[in-house]
Enzyme design. Structure first.
Site, PDB file in Angstrom:
ATOM      1  N   LYS A 117     -10.460   6.795   0.970  1.00  0.00           N
ATOM      2  CA  LYS A 117     -12.533   6.556   1.579  1.00  0.00           C
ATOM      3  C   LYS A 117     -13.070   6.531   0.769  1.00  0.00           C
ATOM      4  O   LYS A 117     -13.676   5.575   0.420  1.00  0.00           O
ATOM      5  CB  LYS A 117     -11.978   6.786   2.671  1.00  0.00           C
ATOM      6  N   CYS A 161       0.805  -1.313  -0.057  1.00  0.00           N
ATOM      7  CA  CYS A 161      -0.327  -0.306  -0.097  1.00  0.00           C
ATOM      8  C   CYS A 161       0.961   1.214   0.334  1.00  0.00           C
ATOM      9  O   CYS A 161       0.523   2.294  -0.546  1.00  0.00           O
ATOM     10  CB  CYS A 161      -0.622   0.137   1.368  1.00  0.00           C
ATOM     11  N   CYS A 187     -13.957   2.786   6.217  1.00  0.00           N
ATOM     12  CA  CYS A 187     -12.907   1.424   5.678  1.00  0.00           C
ATOM     13  C   CYS A 187     -12.095   1.839   4.177  1.00  0.00           C
ATOM     14  O   CYS A 187     -13.552   2.738   3.802  1.00  0.00           O
ATOM     15  CB  CYS A 187     -13.313  -0.060   5.930  1.00  0.00           C
ATOM     16  N   SER A 188     -11.383   2.239   3.897  1.00  0.00           N
ATOM     17  CA  SER A 188     -11.229   2.449   1.880  1.00  0.00           C
ATOM     18  C   SER A 188     -11.824   1.649   1.378  1.00  0.00           C
ATOM     19  O   SER A 188     -12.154  -0.022   1.774  1.00  0.00           O
ATOM     20  CB  SER A 188      -9.650   3.049   1.975  1.00  0.00           C
ATOM     21  N   HIS A 207      -8.571   3.509  -2.742  1.00  0.00           N
ATOM     22  CA  HIS A 207      -7.544   2.933  -2.884  1.00  0.00           C
ATOM     23  C   HIS A 207      -6.818   1.511  -3.622  1.00  0.00           C
ATOM     24  O   HIS A 207      -7.491   0.489  -3.381  1.00  0.00           O
ATOM     25  CB  HIS A 207      -7.364   2.025  -1.265  1.00  0.00           C
TER      26      HIS A 207
END
Length: 367
Positions: free
Chosen positions: A309, A74, A194-195, A313
């Site tokens: 978000k 990430c 959560c993204s 992502h």
């Protein structure tokens, strides 16, 4: 940058689109690119059955030049930018790409969990939402933050993404009530804390030629893989150290940053990052979000893109997409979400649960 979403484009098509926009923005021809740094997870689950992606990029741009791959999951986009900034080439292309939405959630989750400790955390059921939920619990218990504060982070970022044509939630209205009523994923984190996984690519070109924006600071810090090895679970030391180094390189203080893109993989991470980056003291992040200081019209707008978000992502492309947003803001090209008077901008990109962190500071210098 491509639009972040569920489009069915191949990784090659995504890289081509993002690279083409970067070249046009820089007013460069592809044969002026001297080196490339790529960020990609190199997954087996995207249906493309293709490894050695650096050579794939060579085929796309038709260049026989040094092409490196930076891997930090990430945090890969930020790591790629940090790597490119260390190279001694005139024009270096940085590109991050991921094609996540081609498999079922179980397989994608299994792939992502390779970036977390597998022996004494995952055996206890600690996937990333559960792991971050424990961190959020510790933070809320210690500093009296609430789930309403987390909801305000999500709401702010969804409001920003509503105005970002490249975001997954562009023109998709999400209310504060929807956020607060969304299903619990791992208490205290709800679905909208959560993204979301998306497909997408982002690209940037670092040049020795003088432009209107320079990289004033570029720092990277790698820490433990397990969150339980932290002395303080409510602070991620890699962010603290990386931020301190970045501000030292830039010769400025956190109070001089005009806008920031932070790694809000979970809403609780955004709150903790306010503190770790030095924007406020420990336990004070809740005041920034409650008072609207990090809103788009606040003193320090954070995640004007919508963040992980609500923009989305796509793992390896995230860190480069943060730079894309900040450059758009600094050049007054951000449309409805434009922030005025941006001279210093900060991007924070995280791999794992605070395991690898990059902090970049951009400076407006005139061109």
């Amino acid at each position: 940058m491509t639009k972040f979403g569920a489009q069915s484009c191949t990784s090659q098509e995504l890289v081509y689109e993002a690279t083409l926009e970067a070249l046009e923005s820089a007013e460069l021809e592809v044969d002026e690119i001297d080196a490339v740094v790529v960020s990609s997870v190199d997954t087996e689950n995207n249906g493309e059955r293709q490894r050695l992606f650096s050579s794939v990029v060579s085929s796309i741009i038709k260049r026989k030049v040094p092409i490196l791959t930076a891997t930090a999951v990430c945090g890969g986009g930020g790591a790629a930018l940090w790597t490119a900034n260390k190279l001694d080439y005139n024009n270096t292309l940085v590109v991050g790409v991921e094609r996540l939405l081609t498999n079922n959630s179980m397989n994608v989750t299994d792939e992502i969990m390779m970036a977390a400790e597998r022996i004494y955390e995952q055996t206890e059921g600690l996937n990333f939402p559960a792991q971050n939920a424990l961190v959020a619990q510790q933070y809320m218990n210690r500093y009296n933050a609430t789930t309403d504060d987390l909801a305000l982070v999500a709401y702010k970022n969804h409001q920003n993404a509503f105005h970002n044509p490249k975001a997954r939630f562009y023109r998709k209205q999400v209310t504060l009530k929807q956020i607060k009523k969304s299903p619990v994923v791992a208490s205290p984190l709800r679905l909208f804390d959560c993204s979301l996984s998306v497909n997408g690519a982002a690209a940037a070109i670092i040049s020795k030629d003088k432009t209107d924006i320079e990289i004033a600071a570029s720092s990277l810090c790698v820490d433990r893989i397990s969150a339980f090895e932290s002395e303080d679970m409510t602070s991620w030391e890699a962010t603290v150290k990386s931020a301190q180094e970045a501000f030292s390189q830039a010769g400025i203080s956190p109070s001089e940053i005009n806008i920031a893109e932070v790694h809000d993989a979970f809403t609780s991470v955004e709150l903790i990052s306010y503190e770790d980056l030095g924007f406020c003291g420990k336990g004070e992040a809740k005041n920034l979000i409650r008072k609207g200081i990090t809103n788009i019209n606040g003193k320090l707008p954070v995640n004007t893109s919508g963040g992980l978000k609500a923009k989305g992502h796509p793992i390896s492309a995230t860190g480069v997409s943060q730079i894309y947003e900040l450059v758009k803001q600094m050049r007054n090209e951000a449309g409805e979400r434009q922030v005025s008077g941006v001279n210093y901008a900060l991007a924070q990109n995280i791999g794992g649960a605070g395991s690898t962190v990059t902090v970049h500071i951009l400076k407006k210098v005139g061109g």
